[in-house]
Design an enzyme around this catalytic site. Structure first.
Site, mmCIF file in Angstrom:
data_model
loop_
_atom_site.group_PDB
_atom_site.id
_atom_site.type_symbol
_atom_site.label_atom_id
_atom_site.label_comp_id
_atom_site.label_asym_id
_atom_site.label_seq_id
_atom_site.Cartn_x
_atom_site.Cartn_y
_atom_site.Cartn_z
ATOM 1 N N LYS A 1 -0.461 1.312 3.277
ATOM 2 C CA LYS A 1 -1.705 1.180 4.052
ATOM 3 C C LYS A 1 -2.754 2.379 3.695
ATOM 4 O O LYS A 1 -3.794 2.055 3.438
ATOM 5 C CB LYS A 1 -1.299 1.307 5.470
ATOM 6 C CG LYS A 1 -0.224 0.155 6.020
ATOM 7 C CD LYS A 1 -0.116 0.267 7.543
ATOM 8 C CE LYS A 1 0.642 1.668 7.943
ATOM 9 N NZ LYS A 1 2.008 1.827 7.474
ATOM 10 N N ARG B 1 0.021 0.036 17.011
ATOM 11 C CA ARG B 1 1.422 0.309 16.677
ATOM 12 C C ARG B 1 2.235 -0.435 17.649
ATOM 13 O O ARG B 1 3.769 -0.463 17.599
ATOM 14 C CB ARG B 1 1.959 1.653 16.321
ATOM 15 C CG ARG B 1 1.946 2.089 14.832
ATOM 16 C CD ARG B 1 2.438 3.430 14.827
ATOM 17 N NE ARG B 1 2.988 3.992 13.771
ATOM 18 C CZ ARG B 1 2.301 4.551 12.588
ATOM 19 N NH1 ARG B 1 1.104 4.745 12.561
ATOM 20 N NH2 ARG B 1 2.988 4.927 11.520
ATOM 21 N N ARG C 1 6.862 10.451 -1.559
ATOM 22 C CA ARG C 1 5.428 10.604 -1.314
ATOM 23 C C ARG C 1 4.850 11.985 -1.138
ATOM 24 O O ARG C 1 5.734 12.870 -0.747
ATOM 25 C CB ARG C 1 4.919 9.798 -0.073
ATOM 26 C CG ARG C 1 3.672 10.156 0.578
ATOM 27 C CD ARG C 1 3.178 9.350 1.539
ATOM 28 N NE ARG C 1 3.946 9.319 2.980
ATOM 29 C CZ ARG C 1 3.880 8.472 3.947
ATOM 30 N NH1 ARG C 1 2.920 7.394 3.867
ATOM 31 N NH2 ARG C 1 4.662 8.653 5.114
ATOM 32 N N ARG D 1 5.337 15.507 3.527
ATOM 33 C CA ARG D 1 5.485 15.562 5.090
ATOM 34 C C ARG D 1 6.868 15.702 5.443
ATOM 35 O O ARG D 1 7.789 15.307 5.005
ATOM 36 C CB ARG D 1 4.744 14.009 5.534
ATOM 37 C CG ARG D 1 3.364 13.994 5.470
ATOM 38 C CD ARG D 1 2.897 12.845 5.909
ATOM 39 N NE ARG D 1 3.491 11.899 6.901
ATOM 40 C CZ ARG D 1 3.281 10.536 7.097
ATOM 41 N NH1 ARG D 1 2.299 10.100 6.770
ATOM 42 N NH2 ARG D 1 3.727 10.036 8.189
ATOM 43 N N ARG E 1 11.924 6.125 11.641
ATOM 44 C CA ARG E 1 10.587 5.607 11.619
ATOM 45 C C ARG E 1 10.763 4.087 11.413
ATOM 46 O O ARG E 1 9.926 3.252 11.980
ATOM 47 C CB ARG E 1 9.596 6.224 10.743
ATOM 48 C CG ARG E 1 9.244 7.676 11.358
ATOM 49 C CD ARG E 1 8.722 8.622 10.158
ATOM 50 N NE ARG E 1 7.657 8.095 9.603
ATOM 51 C CZ ARG E 1 7.167 8.146 8.438
ATOM 52 N NH1 ARG E 1 8.173 8.795 7.548
ATOM 53 N NH2 ARG E 1 6.144 7.559 7.730
HETATM 54 P P1 ADP Z 1 1.516 3.922 4.387
HETATM 55 O O1 ADP Z 1 0.284 4.515 4.718
HETATM 56 O O2 ADP Z 1 1.765 2.414 4.692
HETATM 57 O O3 ADP Z 1 2.488 4.903 5.067
HETATM 58 P P2 ADP Z 1 1.191 4.894 1.530
HETATM 59 O O4 ADP Z 1 -0.085 4.272 1.090
HETATM 60 O O5 ADP Z 1 1.091 6.350 2.030
HETATM 61 O O6 ADP Z 1 1.922 4.186 2.681
HETATM 62 O O7 ADP Z 1 2.188 4.722 0.657
HETATM 63 C C1 ADP Z 1 3.527 5.437 0.653
HETATM 64 C C2 ADP Z 1 3.906 5.977 -0.798
HETATM 65 O O8 ADP Z 1 4.203 4.896 -1.754
HETATM 66 C C3 ADP Z 1 3.067 6.837 -1.299
HETATM 67 O O9 ADP Z 1 3.558 7.877 -2.109
HETATM 68 C C4 ADP Z 1 2.236 5.969 -2.469
HETATM 69 O O10 ADP Z 1 1.603 6.624 -3.258
HETATM 70 C C5 ADP Z 1 3.305 4.807 -2.653
HETATM 71 N N1 ADP Z 1 2.648 3.620 -3.065
HETATM 72 C C6 ADP Z 1 1.738 2.823 -2.395
HETATM 73 N N2 ADP Z 1 1.683 1.728 -2.886
HETATM 74 C C7 ADP Z 1 2.425 1.578 -3.744
HETATM 75 C C8 ADP Z 1 2.753 0.440 -4.717
HETATM 76 N N3 ADP Z 1 2.070 -0.718 -4.627
HETATM 77 N N4 ADP Z 1 3.837 0.615 -5.821
HETATM 78 C C9 ADP Z 1 4.430 1.904 -5.714
HETATM 79 N N5 ADP Z 1 4.218 2.858 -4.870
HETATM 80 C C10 ADP Z 1 3.274 2.676 -3.829
HETATM 81 P P1 ADP Z 2 3.058 6.087 8.250
HETATM 82 O O1 ADP Z 2 3.272 6.537 7.018
HETATM 83 O O2 ADP Z 2 4.326 5.702 9.078
HETATM 84 O O3 ADP Z 2 2.114 4.963 8.288
HETATM 85 P P2 ADP Z 2 1.280 7.675 10.084
HETATM 86 O O4 ADP Z 2 0.578 8.950 9.239
HETATM 87 O O5 ADP Z 2 0.570 6.493 10.051
HETATM 88 O O6 ADP Z 2 2.720 7.380 9.259
HETATM 89 O O7 ADP Z 2 1.953 8.308 11.295
HETATM 90 C C1 ADP Z 2 2.677 9.241 11.458
HETATM 91 C C2 ADP Z 2 3.107 9.554 12.939
HETATM 92 O O8 ADP Z 2 2.020 9.580 13.651
HETATM 93 C C3 ADP Z 2 3.928 8.344 13.295
HETATM 94 O O9 ADP Z 2 5.395 8.446 13.046
HETATM 95 C C4 ADP Z 2 3.660 8.741 14.876
HETATM 96 O O10 ADP Z 2 4.546 9.692 15.415
HETATM 97 C C5 ADP Z 2 2.234 9.109 15.023
HETATM 98 N N1 ADP Z 2 1.480 7.844 14.945
HETATM 99 C C6 ADP Z 2 0.467 7.671 14.058
HETATM 100 N N2 ADP Z 2 -0.254 6.420 14.552
HETATM 101 C C7 ADP Z 2 0.209 6.200 15.919
HETATM 102 C C8 ADP Z 2 -0.019 5.138 16.822
HETATM 103 N N3 ADP Z 2 -0.823 4.228 16.612
HETATM 104 N N4 ADP Z 2 0.978 5.177 18.123
HETATM 105 C C9 ADP Z 2 1.653 6.081 18.117
HETATM 106 N N5 ADP Z 2 1.932 7.208 17.416
HETATM 107 C C10 ADP Z 2 1.443 7.271 16.064
#
Ligand code: ADP
Ligand code: ADP
Ligand code: ZN
Length: 217
Positions: A13, A88, A127, A160, A171
């Protein structure tokens, strides 16, 4: 144009949002980034959120809904925004609908990025994130040009705490129980677009753009 990015942790995302925001000139609202910034600066909000985030659980709905409500009122959101990591829970989605209705807006498109669980584990544990601008990298799939240094701003990259294997598993469980129901929620509203996220970042991005353009008439 109000776009929600939906999908499990690690689906991509944040990665996709980074590109979309640049190309479509939309405001970016990532509740995880906002919460991490609050924890880092030790505000009252951060102190409340910290324990939930460390355990891989969701921060209470009232807290995040209030963050998003305030953020959506900012001037840069007038033309539209990308919501990443919010809503969420069904309660958050209901609250968002209400906030938007009061503003004469609605959720236009929900981009659901679907990725297999095994792939999620390797994405999350590899990541790395920039301390300064929150840009996202991966040690194998998207390494920075210089090890541990952000390509965008030169900031230091870190892992992280909640990307450790045990917290990642928690998670994913939380996602299945509390967030996955939103897939049906938005399907019923007729705004859901399902994207196969198990592919190269560029391919996923092309599909997302097509899905957004299809919806903007
Ligand atoms: P989210 O925001 O949904 O938690 P991220 O965008 O942070 O996910 O992506 C999670 C990890 O996977 C990051 O280290 C990112 O660089 C990697 N990643 C994202 N998209 C891809 C993809 N299409 N193929 C391989 N790795 C990816
Ligand atoms: P992800 O890589 O899982 O997409 P985020 O960076 O979006 O992680 O979120 C990290 C943490 O922040 C979550 O595990 C949760 O504890 C908190 N968080 C983020 N967005 C929300 C939300 N919309 N509602 C509740 N908790 C949230
Ligand atoms: Zn950076």
């Amino acid at each position: 144009m109000l776009i929600v990015l939906l999908g499990p942790p690690g689906a991509g995302k944040g990665t996709q949002a980074e590109r979309l925001v640049k190309q479509l000139h939309l405001a970016y609202i990532a509740t995880g980034d906002i919460l991490r910034a609050a924890v880092k600066s030790g505000t009252a909000l951060g102190q409340k959120a910290k324990e939930y985030m460390e355990r891989g659980q969701l921060v209470p709905d009232e807290i995040v809904v209030e963050i998003v409500r305030e953020r959506l009122a900012d001037a840069d959101c007038a033309a539209g925004a990308i919501l990443d990591g919010f809503p969420r829970t069904v309660a958050q989605a209901d609250a968002l609908d209400k906030v938007l209705r009061d503003m004469g807006k609605k959720v236009d498109r929900v981009i659901y990025i679907e990725v297999e669980e095994e792939e999620l584990l390797s994405r999350l544990t590899g990541r790395r994130v920039c301390r300064d601008c929150a840009a996202t990298y991966h040690i194998k799939f998207n390494p920075p040009r210089v090890r541990n240094v952000c390509d965008q701003c030169g900031g230091e990259l870190y892992q992280r705490e909640d990307d450790s294997l045990t917290t990642v598993q928690e998670r994913l469980q939380v996602y299945r129980e509390q967030t996955a129901p939103l897939i049906d929620y938005y399907r019923k509203q007729g705004v859901l677009e399902v994207i196969d996220g198990n592919r190269e970042m560029e391919e996923v991005y092309a599909d997302i753009l097509a899905a957004i353009e299809k919806g903007s008439d």
